[in-house]
Design a protein around this motif. Structure first.
Motif, PDB file in Angstrom:
ATOM      1  N   VAL A 190      -4.990  -3.136   5.226  1.00 27.32           N
ATOM      2  CA  VAL A 190      -5.592  -1.615   4.873  1.00 27.32           C
ATOM      3  C   VAL A 190      -4.435  -0.221   4.776  1.00 27.32           C
ATOM      4  O   VAL A 190      -4.521   0.432   5.693  1.00 27.32           O
ATOM      5  CB  VAL A 190      -7.209  -1.293   6.095  1.00 27.32           C
ATOM      6  N   THR A 191      -3.815  -0.583   3.966  1.00 27.35           N
ATOM      7  CA  THR A 191      -1.984   0.139   4.075  1.00 27.35           C
ATOM      8  C   THR A 191      -1.680   0.928   2.629  1.00 27.35           C
ATOM      9  O   THR A 191      -2.349  -0.081   2.281  1.00 27.35           O
ATOM     10  CB  THR A 191      -1.201  -0.568   4.732  1.00 27.35           C
ATOM     11  N   MET A 192      -1.862   1.833   3.144  1.00 31.03           N
ATOM     12  CA  MET A 192      -0.949   3.102   1.553  1.00 31.03           C
ATOM     13  C   MET A 192       0.506   2.996   1.670  1.00 31.03           C
ATOM     14  O   MET A 192       0.598   3.593   2.968  1.00 31.03           O
ATOM     15  CB  MET A 192      -1.864   4.362   1.812  1.00 31.03           C
ATOM     16  N   VAL A 193       0.724   2.182   0.961  1.00 35.56           N
ATOM     17  CA  VAL A 193       2.518   2.211   0.326  1.00 35.56           C
ATOM     18  C   VAL A 193       3.152   3.581  -0.117  1.00 35.56           C
ATOM     19  O   VAL A 193       3.235   3.087  -1.368  1.00 35.56           O
ATOM     20  CB  VAL A 193       3.093   1.142   0.622  1.00 35.56           C
ATOM     21  N   THR A 194       3.595   4.424   0.604  1.00 26.60           N
ATOM     22  CA  THR A 194       3.892   5.067  -0.856  1.00 26.60           C
ATOM     23  C   THR A 194       5.328   5.801  -1.570  1.00 26.60           C
ATOM     24  O   THR A 194       5.781   6.536  -2.029  1.00 26.60           O
ATOM     25  CB  THR A 194       3.851   6.832  -0.371  1.00 26.60           C
ATOM     26  N   ASN A 195       6.247   5.444   0.199  1.00 24.57           N
ATOM     27  CA  ASN A 195       7.645   5.064  -0.517  1.00 24.57           C
ATOM     28  C   ASN A 195       8.609   3.536   0.421  1.00 24.57           C
ATOM     29  O   ASN A 195       7.817   2.285   0.159  1.00 24.57           O
ATOM     30  CB  ASN A 195       8.388   6.179   0.754  1.00 24.57           C
TER      31      ASN A 195
END
Length: 260
Positions: free
Chosen positions: A170-175
């Motif tokens: 449940v993690t959003m990785v944007t970089n």
């Protein structure tokens, strides 16, 4: 020399390798190439210019090689290349590339793609990658070898995830994520090193100690994140630290997740 169920629909032009098993109600397009001993359980759809490596197993209701989910796609001829010995579970989707992204989506060898996950157009996925249930890798991402992406996670377009990194559920990785990094939290934060993965791989104590010291310098050192990486390149002889430095100083369209 292949075992093909009579209900399967295989277009003229498709190439089916020796020892393949194609189960009930599978649909295979004319430009598909299956290497030796590929197994399609049942209700699998494979379309487009898609090549699948030997000993790969694809489970029911996966859709492999359909066109990209990109409004700029205009029907150009693009490709999907999947390596050997992958396990592609139920309801997985993998799309071909786009002209803007190099024209090819690529999956390495020995991966596990769990139920409901998605690999988008032009993604480059390495070897021994695990993508857990209902996670999505967006277009143009680079996922290096031995990465684990936890369930219900998302990876933003153009992001690079370095070798051996692990992304929590449940993690959003944007970089971008440095090699062997540990990322967790709803808005992904670099929270340490993937020490469990390093130990399982048999990395020496000296290299793990060097990586820990490098992580601390990246967190607390002077200058910009890139300045700290350049300093590490001069000070550390560990091949694992140099791998991290090379990744940080490489070309990217994203910023980095930095130690909190």
């Amino acid at each position: 020399m292949a075992d093909i169920h009579p209900s399967a629909v295989i277009a003229e032009g498709a190439q089916i390798g020796a020892g393949c098993s194609i189960g009930p109600f599978c649909v295979i397009g004319p430009d598909v190439v299956l290497a030796e001993r590929v197994i399609l359980k049942s209700h699998v759809v494979i379309e487009g210019d898609t090549h699948i490596g030997a000993d790969t197993v694809i489970f029911p209701f996966a859709v492999i090689g359909e066109i990209p989910q990109d409004l700029k796609f205009d029907g150009e001829k693009t490709r999907l290349r999947i390596g050997a010995r992958n396990r592609i579970r139920e309801h997985v989707t993998m799309n071909t590339g786009t002209a803007n992204g190099g024209g090819e989506t690529r999956i390495g060898d020995d991966g596990l793609f769990m139920a409901g996950c998605h690999i988008a157009h032009d993604a480059q996925v390495g070897n021994r990658v695990i993508v857990v249930n209902s996670s999505a890798v967006a277009g143009h991402c680079i996922i290096e070898d031995d990465v684990i992406i936890g369930g219900l996670s998302g990876v933003h377009q153009w992001v690079r995830i370095g070798q051996g990194a692990i992304i929590g559920a449940v993690t959003m990785v944007t970089n971008d994520v440095v090699p062997h990094g540990l990322v967790q939290g709803p808005r992904g934060a670099l929270d340490g090193l993937n020490l469990v993965g390093l130990k399982r791989k048999g990395v020496s104590r000296a290299d793990i100690t060097a990586l820990r010291a490098a992580f601390q310098m990246l967190k607390d050192g002077d200058g910009t994140f890139q300045d700290r990486a350049r300093k590490l390149s001069e000070e550390s002889e560990s091949a694992y630290v140099q791998q991290m430095v090379t990744f940080i100083l490489g070309d990217t369209d994203r910023n980095f997740l930095t130690p909190g």
